[in-house]
Design an enzyme around this catalytic site. Structure first.
Site, mmCIF file in Angstrom:
data_model
loop_
_atom_site.group_PDB
_atom_site.id
_atom_site.type_symbol
_atom_site.label_atom_id
_atom_site.label_comp_id
_atom_site.label_asym_id
_atom_site.label_seq_id
_atom_site.Cartn_x
_atom_site.Cartn_y
_atom_site.Cartn_z
ATOM 1 N N CYS A 367 -95.572 28.690 70.754
ATOM 2 C CA CYS A 367 -95.666 30.491 70.601
ATOM 3 C C CYS A 367 -97.027 30.057 69.269
ATOM 4 O O CYS A 367 -97.915 31.155 68.712
ATOM 5 C CB CYS A 367 -94.899 31.254 69.993
ATOM 6 S SG CYS A 367 -93.177 30.552 69.161
ATOM 7 N N ARG A 396 -87.341 18.567 71.352
ATOM 8 C CA ARG A 396 -86.920 18.866 69.652
ATOM 9 C C ARG A 396 -85.465 18.357 69.413
ATOM 10 O O ARG A 396 -85.414 17.649 71.257
ATOM 11 C CB ARG A 396 -86.025 20.400 70.730
ATOM 12 C CG ARG A 396 -87.183 21.674 70.741
ATOM 13 C CD ARG A 396 -86.209 22.632 71.557
ATOM 14 N NE ARG A 396 -87.915 23.891 71.586
ATOM 15 C CZ ARG A 396 -87.139 24.824 72.034
ATOM 16 N NH1 ARG A 396 -85.642 25.235 72.196
ATOM 17 N NH2 ARG A 396 -87.672 25.578 72.724
ATOM 18 N N ASP A 416 -94.053 29.392 79.283
ATOM 19 C CA ASP A 416 -93.694 30.075 78.547
ATOM 20 C C ASP A 416 -95.051 31.088 77.868
ATOM 21 O O ASP A 416 -96.396 30.745 78.352
ATOM 22 C CB ASP A 416 -94.024 28.956 77.556
ATOM 23 C CG ASP A 416 -93.246 29.569 75.866
ATOM 24 O OD1 ASP A 416 -93.275 30.849 76.153
ATOM 25 O OD2 ASP A 416 -93.602 28.651 74.807
ATOM 26 N N LYS A 499 -83.386 39.504 72.049
ATOM 27 C CA LYS A 499 -83.676 39.366 73.558
ATOM 28 C C LYS A 499 -82.908 40.069 74.759
ATOM 29 O O LYS A 499 -81.617 40.100 74.740
ATOM 30 C CB LYS A 499 -83.894 38.240 73.469
ATOM 31 C CG LYS A 499 -82.520 36.843 73.682
ATOM 32 C CD LYS A 499 -82.857 35.866 72.768
ATOM 33 C CE LYS A 499 -81.702 35.058 73.090
ATOM 34 N NZ LYS A 499 -81.181 33.634 73.559
ATOM 35 N N HIS A 545 -92.058 36.922 73.422
ATOM 36 C CA HIS A 545 -92.321 36.112 73.656
ATOM 37 C C HIS A 545 -90.773 36.187 74.994
ATOM 38 O O HIS A 545 -90.491 36.299 75.336
ATOM 39 C CB HIS A 545 -91.793 34.475 73.298
ATOM 40 C CG HIS A 545 -91.700 34.390 71.701
ATOM 41 N ND1 HIS A 545 -92.116 33.527 71.093
ATOM 42 C CD2 HIS A 545 -91.703 36.298 71.309
ATOM 43 C CE1 HIS A 545 -91.817 34.158 70.173
ATOM 44 N NE2 HIS A 545 -92.348 35.129 69.309
#
Length: 672
Positions: A367, A396, A416, A499, A545
């Site tokens: 993002c 990650r 994404d 979300k 997102h």
RNA sequence: GCCGCGUUAGCUCAGUCGGUAGAGCGUUUGCCUUGUAAGCAAAAUGUCGUCGGUUCGAUUCCGACACGCGGCUCCA
């Protein structure tokens, strides 16, 4: 004798005072407990004062939980029989089974579980009764003096913190009275003997006999007391329990099926991907066949995104620290990121810094990059919604204990997208986005969904209350409009916004969290994103997102398990395998394969020295959707014979028709 | 990161109570080949995860590490 009137299983009935559940339902062995005015109680509860009582059968969800909870008690009794020094933690029922935590000197080994199972079976066979006894806090403390963890639970209950004490703790100490269950056996003379006891809310089965032989200990593992790594680690034993041996067998068969479908196993068997040690934990490489599946997944997704008005973006894998300072990731998630690379630092011979270095991080999210693309020039309201899409690979640093195949990797590619829109557009955008997401998932073969709404965790979030409230309300409205079930997930939101996540059930009934749609009022703030509105004023866009697959690797794994490796033709790495009955037909099939390839089909000829039957077997184990066979009969007729995955066949199909059949199955994305 | 278990041929796994290893499948080669899940035969292949320690000698025992598995914890 006074009588009382109460509703028994829905019918009003008059019964004598002192009547128990056993009196009413005891003749039916399937009834193991009762629900009295909405509360689950032991079968032998005295019904005086009750309004309504319902039977709870062992095969109902409540009944199964009671069965599993009682089995957990038998396990604990067995553990303390074998090892009197074992201290008891908690032992609640869970999905398909139960666990019980123990503080023991030495962890359980597989042989210990076998021994414990035997000890449990002996206890079960003696037919102990579970007898409930209300105790005061003082009595409980006295009786449980040797059980420090239980004492802690008693203390928590006293302070009213029981519910939050630990997952499963409420199974031991409910909301109401403090109770201890005595396990009552009979000695040789027929006298009652309390064989064991445990602090417990209940209810329990009337007798351990009902556990029968439908239970099994599955595994042992460590678990932190009350779920916190600050607390001591206890040894947890997991087990499963079912009303009958047959149901236990069906359950273990389900587990075996899940294991056969395990994407890690299929990945090796079908030569799709691997995790070379040389590269590092959680970092997969895709082999040609796996890469082909992945390419098809991506290509189709790209086409659908183009059709839905997305713009495409591309961004680098590493970036200077500053970007993640702006985004807040270094504040919130530095632990989950790979440590930085320091470049361009110069030092003198004595080590003094001569030139300040620069930290670069592997990106854990895309993002911030997309925000920079938005911010690369002035934006007009006429450009909104601006939908930036990227297959962006992120890294990650997952803790070593959580890395798991491709469902939990350290390097993975998100499909994404970040959508920048006005507040007014937000509602419509979210609604059409959810439709887009669900439609696309259905095209990949998943069609059983429910939604989860994750709301704010006040301890781990940024932004003001009003903004959160608005965002949450819009998401909820859109989710409800979809007509799917909506499950709340309080406190489950990311730090920057609420979300919706789409949960999908696979072919064997497991659910996976797939797509997420997250609202974000905070990053636009941090990046000071703006567009020029119709009235010439500068406005802040809303940012959404969303990832559909979550990660391609994970979605790949889920599809692989869903299909048990038998991918639908459009995704199958090899779509057609041509198998000659014998060598003289190689050339004939070579030509068929050429025609298929010209039609865009991934076709191969098996011209190995293997015998015909072996080639069929190979094609089957490789789960190729279409096997095309040709021998003398087919060649003479200018035809081929289909062999499908289920073993069925269709012989003498003209070549041109065969090409059409295959091409259509691919184009229609059907499963065969 | 924590606890437990594991790591032997490309894969699945056996074995060595301490004297450097085997099977099946796969691979290679040869002979074979006509209808729906394994043709026959021969051959090759291992630093027994890595590094240290104990020992005359370690794949085997001990320790550390790496990787994996099951949980816990975590999951933007």
């Amino acid at each position: 004798m006074p009588e009382l009137s109460l509703s028994v299983a829905g019918a009003q009935q008059s019964v004598a005072a002192g009547t128990t559940g056993t009196d009413l339902f005891g003749s039916d062995r399937a009834v193991v407990a009762v629900r009295v005015d909405g509360e689950l109680r032991d079968l032998d509860v005295v019904l005086d004062g009750a309004q309504a009582v319902e039977p709870v059968t062992i095969d109902s969800p409540d009944g199964l939980s009671i069965l599993r909870h009682s089995t957990a008690h038998v396990l604990a009794q067995a553990v303390q029989q074998v090892n009197p020094d074992a201290k008891l933690g908690i032992g609640p029922p869970i999905t398909d089974g139960f666990y019980y935590d123990f503080d023991v000197e030495t962890p359980f080994q597989p042989e210990d579980l076998k021994k414990l199972e035997k000890a449990m079976q002996r206890i079960v066979n003696t037919g102990q009764r579970f007898r409930r006894r209300v105790v005061t806090e003082e009595e409980a403390r006295a009786e449980l003096a040797g059980e420090p963890y239980k004492l802690e639970l008693v203390g928590l209950k006293g302070s009213g913190a029981a519910e939050g004490a630990a997952e499963g703790a409420s199974a031991e100490i409910g909301a109401g009275e403090l109770t201890i269950y005595d396990n009552v056996a009979r000695d040789r003379e027929g006298n009652e003997v309390v064989a064991w006891k445990d602090l417990c809310r209940g209810p329990h089965l009337p007798t351990t006999k009902l556990i029968g032989n439908g239970f099994q200990l599955m595994r042992s593992a460590a678990a932190y007391w009350r779920g916190s790594e600050k607390n001591p680690q206890l040894q947890r034993v997991y087990g499963t329990a079912w009303p009958t041996k047959d149901e236990l067998r069906a359950y273990t068969e389900r587990l075996a099926e899940a294991e056969r479908r395990d994407h890690r196993r299929l990945g090796t068997e079908l030569d799709l991907f691997s995790f070379p040690d040389e590269i590092g934990s959680g970092l997969p490489v895709f082999h040609p066949k796996g890469a082909m599946i992945r390419m098809e997944m991506e290509d189709y997704s790209r086409r659908r995104h183009i059709a839905s008005g997305y713009s495409f973006a591309s961004s680098p894998h590493i970036t200077k620290a500053k970007l993640f300072e702006v985004s807040g990731h270094l504040d919130w998630y530095a632990d989950g990121m790979y440590p930085p690379m320091r470049v361009d630092e110069e030092r003198d011979a004595d080590g003094t810094l001569r030139r300040q270095g620069q930290d670069y991080y592997l990106k854990p999210m895309n993002c911030p990059m997309h925000n920079l693309i938005f911010d690369a020039r002035g934006r007009s309201y006429r450009e909104l919604p601006l939908r930036l899409f990227e297959f962006g690979t992120v890294y990650r640093y997952e803790k070593s204990g959580v890395v798991h195949g491709m469902t939990r990797a350290r390097g993975f590619t998100q499909d994404d997208a970040h959508i920048y829109c006005t507040r007014e557009q937000m509602r419509d955008e979210l609604a059409s986005l959810l439709t887009f997401v669900l439609d696309l998932l259905r095209d990949y073969g998943l069609n059983d969904f429910y939604l989860e709404l994750s709301t704010r965790n006040p301890e781990k979030s940024v932004g003001d209350d009003a903004t959160w409230a608005e965002a949450t309300a819009v998401l909820e409205e859109v989710a409800l409009a979809s007509g799917l079930d909506l499950v709340p997930d309080p406190g489950g939101a990311a730090f920057y916004g609420p979300k919706i996540s789409v949960q999908a059930r696979d072919a064997i009934g497991r659910t996976w969290q797939l797509s997420t749609i997250q609202l974000d009022f905070n990053l636009p703030e941090r990046f000071e994103l703006e567009y020029t509105a119709a009235d010439g004023s500068r406005q802040r866009p809303v940012m959404i997102h969303r990832a559909l697959f979550g990660s391609i690797e994970r979605f790949f794994a889920i599809l692989l398990e869903h299909y048990a490796g038998a991918m639908p033709p459009w995704l199958a790495p090899v779509q057609v395998l041509a198998v000659p009955v014998a060598e003289p037909f190689n050339d004939y099939l070579e030509d068929v394969v050429a025609q298929l390839r010209a039609a865009g089909v991934r076709a191969e000829l098996d011209d190995s020295d293997d015998r015909f039957n072996k080639k069929i077997r190979n094609a089957t184990t490789q789960k190729v959707p279409f096997v095309l066979i040709a021998g003398g009969d087919d060649a003479e007729a200018g035809a081929v014979s289909f062999r499908f995955r289920d073993g069925s066949q269709r012989n003498g199909v003209p070549i041109s028709e065969a090409v059409t059949i295959v091409r259509d199955a691919i184009a229609d994305r059907v499963q065969v």
